[in-house]
Design a protein around this motif. Structure first.
Motif, PDB file in Angstrom:
ATOM      1  N   LEU A 271      15.033   4.566  -2.928  1.00 51.04           N
ATOM      2  CA  LEU A 271      14.000   3.905  -2.142  1.00 51.04           C
ATOM      3  C   LEU A 271      13.002   4.972  -1.702  1.00 51.04           C
ATOM      4  CD1 LEU A 271      16.171   1.557   0.114  1.00 51.04           C
ATOM      5  CD2 LEU A 271      14.937   0.953  -1.959  1.00 51.04           C
ATOM      6  N   ALA A 272      11.849   5.012  -2.357  1.00 48.29           N
ATOM      7  CA  ALA A 272      10.809   5.989  -2.034  1.00 48.29           C
ATOM      8  C   ALA A 272       9.842   5.339  -1.057  1.00 48.29           C
ATOM      9  CB  ALA A 272      10.086   6.453  -3.295  1.00 48.29           C
ATOM     10  N   LEU A 273       9.990   5.658   0.238  1.00 46.29           N
ATOM     11  CA  LEU A 273       9.264   4.959   1.291  1.00 46.29           C
ATOM     12  C   LEU A 273       8.386   5.878   2.114  1.00 46.29           C
ATOM     13  CD1 LEU A 273      12.138   2.629   2.568  1.00 46.29           C
ATOM     14  CD2 LEU A 273      10.473   2.197   0.767  1.00 46.29           C
ATOM     15  N   THR A 274       7.966   6.999   1.569  1.00 46.58           N
ATOM     16  CA  THR A 274       7.042   7.848   2.307  1.00 46.58           C
ATOM     17  C   THR A 274       5.643   7.228   2.303  1.00 46.58           C
ATOM     18  OG1 THR A 274       6.374   9.177   0.393  1.00 46.58           O
ATOM     19  CG2 THR A 274       8.385   9.840   1.542  1.00 46.58           C
ATOM     20  N   SER A 275       4.763   7.783   3.109  1.00 45.02           N
ATOM     21  CA  SER A 275       3.389   7.278   3.183  1.00 45.02           C
ATOM     22  C   SER A 275       2.483   7.872   2.114  1.00 45.02           C
ATOM     23  CB  SER A 275       2.804   7.572   4.569  1.00 45.02           C
ATOM     24  OG  SER A 275       2.851   8.958   4.852  1.00 45.02           O
ATOM     25  N   GLU A 276       3.008   8.763   1.277  1.00 47.53           N
ATOM     26  CA  GLU A 276       2.231   9.383   0.206  1.00 47.53           C
ATOM     27  C   GLU A 276       2.596   8.742  -1.133  1.00 47.53           C
ATOM     28  OE1 GLU A 276      -0.120  11.563   0.575  1.00 47.53           O
ATOM     29  OE2 GLU A 276       0.146  11.866   2.736  1.00 47.53           O
ATOM     30  N   ASP A 277       1.604   8.121  -1.779  1.00 51.48           N
ATOM     31  CA  ASP A 277       1.865   7.457  -3.058  1.00 51.48           C
ATOM     32  C   ASP A 277       2.282   8.454  -4.128  1.00 51.48           C
ATOM     33  OD1 ASP A 277       1.113   5.264  -1.676  1.00 51.48           O
ATOM     34  OD2 ASP A 277      -0.708   4.851  -2.816  1.00 51.48           O
TER      35      ASP A 277
ATOM     36  N   LEU B 237       9.449   1.564  -5.109  1.00 45.29           N
ATOM     37  CA  LEU B 237       8.379   2.438  -4.642  1.00 45.29           C
ATOM     38  C   LEU B 237       7.541   1.732  -3.591  1.00 45.29           C
ATOM     39  CD1 LEU B 237       7.063   3.887  -8.024  1.00 45.29           C
ATOM     40  CD2 LEU B 237       8.666   4.932  -6.460  1.00 45.29           C
ATOM     41  N   ARG B 238       7.171   2.479  -2.578  1.00 41.23           N
ATOM     42  CA  ARG B 238       6.212   1.994  -1.586  1.00 41.23           C
ATOM     43  C   ARG B 238       4.863   2.623  -1.908  1.00 41.23           C
ATOM     44  NH1 ARG B 238       5.826   4.149   4.626  1.00 41.23           N
ATOM     45  NH2 ARG B 238       3.941   3.033   5.212  1.00 41.23           N
ATOM     46  N   LEU B 239       3.894   1.779  -2.273  1.00 43.04           N
ATOM     47  CA  LEU B 239       2.555   2.244  -2.627  1.00 43.04           C
ATOM     48  C   LEU B 239       1.531   1.525  -1.763  1.00 43.04           C
ATOM     49  CD1 LEU B 239       2.961   2.266  -6.502  1.00 43.04           C
ATOM     50  CD2 LEU B 239       3.222   4.188  -4.950  1.00 43.04           C
ATOM     51  N   PHE B 240       0.362   2.107  -1.646  1.00 44.41           N
ATOM     52  CA  PHE B 240      -0.674   1.530  -0.783  1.00 44.41           C
ATOM     53  C   PHE B 240      -1.599   0.608  -1.561  1.00 44.41           C
ATOM     54  CE2 PHE B 240      -4.825   1.572   1.299  1.00 44.41           C
ATOM     55  CZ  PHE B 240      -4.465   1.152   2.571  1.00 44.41           C
ATOM     56  N   ASP B 241      -2.148   1.092  -2.655  1.00 47.97           N
ATOM     57  CA  ASP B 241      -3.106   0.316  -3.440  1.00 47.97           C
ATOM     58  C   ASP B 241      -2.348  -0.621  -4.363  1.00 47.97           C
ATOM     59  OD1 ASP B 241      -5.276  -0.690  -4.703  1.00 47.97           O
ATOM     60  OD2 ASP B 241      -5.862   1.151  -5.722  1.00 47.97           O
ATOM     61  N   ASP B 242      -2.707  -1.908  -4.334  1.00 46.38           N
ATOM     62  CA  ASP B 242      -1.993  -2.883  -5.157  1.00 46.38           C
ATOM     63  C   ASP B 242      -2.274  -2.685  -6.642  1.00 46.38           C
ATOM     64  OD1 ASP B 242      -0.331  -5.340  -5.339  1.00 46.38           O
ATOM     65  OD2 ASP B 242      -2.177  -6.164  -6.192  1.00 46.38           O
ATOM     66  N   ARG B 243      -3.486  -2.291  -7.005  1.00 46.34           N
ATOM     67  CA  ARG B 243      -3.791  -2.049  -8.426  1.00 46.34           C
ATOM     68  C   ARG B 243      -2.985  -0.866  -8.949  1.00 46.34           C
ATOM     69  NH1 ARG B 243     -10.415  -2.732  -8.783  1.00 46.34           N
ATOM     70  NH2 ARG B 243     -10.481  -4.934  -8.112  1.00 46.34           N
TER      71      ARG B 243
ATOM     72  N   GLU C  96       6.124  10.780  -7.878  1.00 43.69           N
ATOM     73  CA  GLU C  96       6.738  11.983  -8.447  1.00 43.69           C
ATOM     74  C   GLU C  96       8.252  11.966  -8.280  1.00 43.69           C
ATOM     75  OE1 GLU C  96       6.302  16.868  -8.134  1.00 43.69           O
ATOM     76  OE2 GLU C  96       4.934  15.523  -7.052  1.00 43.69           O
ATOM     77  N   ALA C  97       8.723  11.518  -7.133  1.00 42.95           N
ATOM     78  CA  ALA C  97      10.165  11.436  -6.917  1.00 42.95           C
ATOM     79  C   ALA C  97      10.804  10.423  -7.859  1.00 42.95           C
ATOM     80  CB  ALA C  97      10.454  11.061  -5.464  1.00 42.95           C
ATOM     81  N   ALA C  98      10.127   9.296  -8.078  1.00 44.21           N
ATOM     82  CA  ALA C  98      10.667   8.282  -8.980  1.00 44.21           C
ATOM     83  C   ALA C  98      10.723   8.784 -10.417  1.00 44.21           C
ATOM     84  CB  ALA C  98       9.836   7.009  -8.893  1.00 44.21           C
ATOM     85  N   LEU C  99       9.678   9.456 -10.859  1.00 41.82           N
ATOM     86  CA  LEU C  99       9.667   9.972 -12.230  1.00 41.82           C
ATOM     87  C   LEU C  99      10.754  11.029 -12.431  1.00 41.82           C
ATOM     88  CD1 LEU C  99       5.815  10.259 -12.841  1.00 41.82           C
ATOM     89  CD2 LEU C  99       7.383   8.495 -13.703  1.00 41.82           C
TER      90      LEU C  99
END
Length: 370
Positions: free
Chosen positions: A185-191, A212-218, A196-199
């Motif tokens: 579960l990658a939940l930091t505020s940095e996309d 992954l927690r990401l900010f931009d939906d696209r 990078e952690a997921a890869l």
């Protein structure tokens, strides 16, 4: 209850090492031996002999200059034992302090751990996720770069294994035993950090479950498609927190119309209660005409209002708390014509609900202001 309290304090036996305990036992035995020897050789009372031995041990007693030879020898041996006791006491103090510090420090991942969830980031979202996972009894290993993060105190209190370090550095994910984990579960505020952690985690374990927690939906959509194409056998989810939180903000702005929000894959469906009166896309239309597959669907109709309301009532509808209890009808058929006094319970996407409100007809008598 016994399991829940385990690990929150340090047992008394763990305050001192085994070697130190044996050293203390040896010193105590030497003191007892000197006290018995003083009692036998001098012939004093046993209690008084032990008292004199302790005074000699702590260098408090007067020198035995005029005493017999056995008494002088025992005094010298007692002084030597006192010198040996001093470093043992200092070592005991330092070991006890170190044990208490380690008891309040963050735990390290235990050996042989497997099937756990690696939680990256202990901010606002990560702290809530950690509390929820702990309530569900799921083993968790946390990774956080900031020692002063919000969730560090919670991880310390719950005795959750935590690795302090930058996840982009080599060896941090390995310290969390990512190769034997069940999910990430990658939940930091940095996309970029989450990606990078997921890869890197996927390079270590290709079939690892990743969220992954990401900010931009696209950007989240592109990451989801790329990871799904690169690892088709693994379970991948990328979610935009702003995209998922938008319906809640919209519901708060629209008041009681929005009843709930349901995230479905890359979309968010809104369940809303809408008055038919004043909506050109609803008033006078059938349920079948309102239906837009994939965008908008009428779930039920509240037909509790009278068929022919009075003109004054139609001009000023009563507030929600004064209306009769809702009488929802779910099987009206596609030929049912929506009346102005009806209220519909519908499910729609954000775009469809926005278009529905933008096409709302202008109230009668409203002119164009110049």
């Amino acid at each position: 209850r016994r399991r829940g309290l385990r690990g929150r304090g340090a047992p008394l036996a763990s305050l001192f090492s085994r070697r130190l305990r044996w050293s203390l036992a040896g010193v105590v035995g030497a003191v007892l031996a000197l006290a018995v020897a003083s009692w036998i050789t001098i012939g004093e009372n046993p209690v008084h002999a032990a008292y004199l031995t302790l005074l000699d041990l702590f260098a408090i007693n007067d020198p035995a200059i005029d005493a017999p030879l056995p008494r002088k020898i025992l005094q010298l041996l007692s002084g030597l034992t006192g010198l040996l006791l001093l470093p043992v006491l200092v070592a005991a103090a330092f070991e006890g302090l170190g044990t208490f510090r380690s008891a309040s420090a963050l735990r390290r991942p235990p050996r042989g751990l497997s099937g756990h969830v690696v939680l990256l980031g202990l901010g606002k979202v990560g702290t809530r996720v950690l509390a929820r996972l702990h309530e569900m009894g799921i083993p968790v290993v946390c990774i956080e770069a900031d020692p002063e993060a919000r969730g560090i105190a919670l991880a310390r209190r719950l005795r959750v294994p935590t690795v302090l370090g930058d996840v982009t550095q080599e060896g941090v994910l390995e310290a969390a035993m990512i190769e034997r984990a069940a999910g990430l579960l990658a939940l930091t505020s940095e996309d970029t950090t989450n990606l990078e952690a997921a890869l890197y985690a996927r390079s270590v374990k290709p079939q690892l479950r990743v969220t992954l927690r990401l900010f931009d939906d696209r950007f989240a959509t592109a990451v989801y498609r790329t990871l799904r194409a690169a690892h088709p056998r693994a379970l991948t989810r990328s979610r935009s927190t702003s995209f998922l939180a938008a319906p809640a903000f919209a519901g708060a702005m629209m008041g009681r119309q929005i009843l709930g929000a349901i995230p479905v894959e890359r979309r968010v469906l809104l369940v809303a209660r809408v008055e038919v009166r004043g909506h050109a896309a609803l008033e006078g239309r059938t349920v079948g005409e309102v239906l837009r597959p994939g965008w908008l669907r009428v779930l039920a109709v509240d037909t509790s209002a009278p068929d022919d309301p009075e003109p004054a009532t139609a001009a000023a509808p009563p507030p929600e708390q004064e209306r009769e209890p809702a009488h929802l009808v779910h099987e009206l058929g596609n030929d049912y014509v929506l009346r102005p006094q009806d209220r519909v319970l519908l499910v729609a996407t954000r775009q469809a609900l926005g278009e529905l409100h933008s096409r709302r007809s202008r109230p009668a008598g409203a002119g164009v202001r110049r």
